[in-house]
Design an enzyme around this catalytic site. Sequence first.
Site, short mmCIF file in Angstrom:
data_model
loop_
_atom_site.label_atom_id
_atom_site.label_comp_id
_atom_site.label_asym_id
_atom_site.label_seq_id
_atom_site.Cartn_x
_atom_site.Cartn_y
_atom_site.Cartn_z
N HIS A 156 0.84 -1.20 0.00
CA HIS A 156 0.00 0.00 0.00
C HIS A 156 0.87 1.25 0.00
CE1 HIS A 156 0.50 1.68 4.11
NE2 HIS A 156 0.53 0.44 4.57
N CYS A 157 0.23 2.36 -0.43
CA CYS A 157 0.83 3.68 -0.30
C CYS A 157 -0.10 4.49 0.59
CB CYS A 157 1.08 4.31 -1.66
SG CYS A 157 -0.34 4.35 -2.78
N SER A 158 -0.50 5.69 0.18
CA SER A 158 -1.43 6.48 0.99
C SER A 158 -2.87 6.24 0.56
CB SER A 158 -1.08 7.96 0.90
OG SER A 158 0.15 8.23 1.54
#
Length: 264
Positions: A156-158
């Site tokens: 995941h990222c943001s």
Amino acid sequence: MTELRRSLGLAGAPNTRDLGGLPADGGVVRDGLVYRAPALGRLTDTDVDRLGRCGLTDLLDLRHGSEIDVAPPDRLPAGPQVAHIPIFDPAHPVFTYVAAVLLGHDLSAHEGLGAEGTPGAMRAIYRWFVASPAGRAGFATAMNRVADATGPLLYHCSAGKDRTGWLSAILLSALGADRDTVRADYLLSNEVSAAGNEAILAAMAERRGVDPEVLRPVLAAAPEYLDEAFNQVDRDFGSMDGYLRVGLDLDDAVIARLRDRLVD
């Protein structure tokens, strides 16, 4: 597999889903081995329990430390080994501009980028993903971690749509998926994140006076953003296969491990 089955149904991270079931290399991606997500700091207790049932052994966090510091800490079940692989350049003007938009800061210091607008900044970020040695190094590290994972993995990222979206595009391409499949998975972020994005736009307008039409392109998974990355791949490496093998230095053994593990 229906899109409903692919979703984990996490209330605190709606854009979390299984890549399983997508067509790849004459078969399909195996269920329950690779998940994509946004940041996990707003999960409910029920969400954490649901994620725990996935049996994650590995989690890849693509955010920079400056992003992690200002976000609620990920709420995770016991089990996954967390690897931080920041794909972000805090000194790059495009990244600082987009961060200023997201934080509702004065944009007068970003006159050039402001004239092009946030869609132009987002297209530049997707070109950076491909053209930047730092970006390629980050995505290469992530791909090797996926290949070497001992069990189910989540990255995941943001927001779970840009860095996570391009990593998904890379992975699906390495597994033999065509660009239509990649595009459909990428654009699904708009559907599952629509209600949350509208709430963010309304809150930012009310609390910080941010023009929704300035912020909206940052929250979107726009087809032209993905096209920008693919076009950069074609310019720099001739094909996605060239990008995988030359740009990311993924050899036959790594690609074979990915397909053996992840494709039925």
